[in-house]
Design an enzyme around this catalytic site. Sequence first.
Site, short mmCIF file in Angstrom:
data_model
loop_
_atom_site.label_atom_id
_atom_site.label_comp_id
_atom_site.label_asym_id
_atom_site.label_seq_id
_atom_site.Cartn_x
_atom_site.Cartn_y
_atom_site.Cartn_z
N HIS A 193 0.82 -1.20 0.00
CA HIS A 193 0.00 0.00 0.00
C HIS A 193 0.86 1.26 0.00
O HIS A 193 2.03 1.25 0.40
CB HIS A 193 -0.94 0.00 1.21
CG HIS A 193 -0.23 0.06 2.53
ND1 HIS A 193 0.33 1.22 3.03
CD2 HIS A 193 0.02 -0.90 3.44
CE1 HIS A 193 0.88 0.98 4.19
NE2 HIS A 193 0.72 -0.30 4.48
N GLU B 100 -2.17 -6.97 8.03
CA GLU B 100 -0.78 -6.87 8.46
C GLU B 100 -0.56 -7.64 9.77
O GLU B 100 -1.51 -7.99 10.48
CB GLU B 100 -0.40 -5.39 8.62
CG GLU B 100 1.01 -5.10 9.09
CD GLU B 100 2.10 -5.60 8.15
OE1 GLU B 100 2.18 -6.83 7.96
OE2 GLU B 100 2.90 -4.78 7.67
#
Length: 218
Positions: A25, A94
């Site tokens: 990202h 994550e």
Amino acid sequence: MTTFDALPDRPAPDNPSGKLVLLRHGETAWSKAGKHTGLTDIPLTAHGEDLARGAGALVTGYDFRLILSSPLQRARRTAELAGLDADIDPLMVEWDYGGYEGRTTREIRQELGYNWSAFTHGVIRGETPGETVEEVAARASRVLTRVLPALAEGDVALVAHGHYLRILTAVFLRLAPRFGAMITLDAGSVSVLGFYREQPSILAWNHGPELPLVPSES
């Protein structure tokens, strides 16, 4: 569309021709500051949005048959800005950093008095329970078990997070999860995995608008 954690109905193919394209990202305020950003759901910065668009320009030539994204907004927005219509896979969040969420490596090292790293020493419980590196690798393994059969049909894109994608790469290469400590990923970067002479290989790594001058801190 939300996926579910199910194994495929056929095993991974031998030496598939498709490419596995990894997009980290774009920049967030925390990634810019080097803070461990696990399950905290924060947006991209304006620069992070620019990086996401740049990542999209790098992957226009691929024939994607499957596109998956972490459910966290920084990954979903990156996929959107990159022009990728991604399904959501909750296994791609994550690393859960537990009590080290939102803290920099420098801060943690000052507190502990030694050269701590998440890969070497692990994390502690906090508002979330935290994960071991092996637990993150297990999630990545489930994703790869789903993804590899699709590589027989074409290319696959995964839009996710720095530590998660580094650990997933180690699993793909059939190495120990802690190999991920030796490779870094910058915000908004694109990397490509595939098979070379029947072996899982890194075909391109950490591509972005410019070469990094220092290793990524997050």
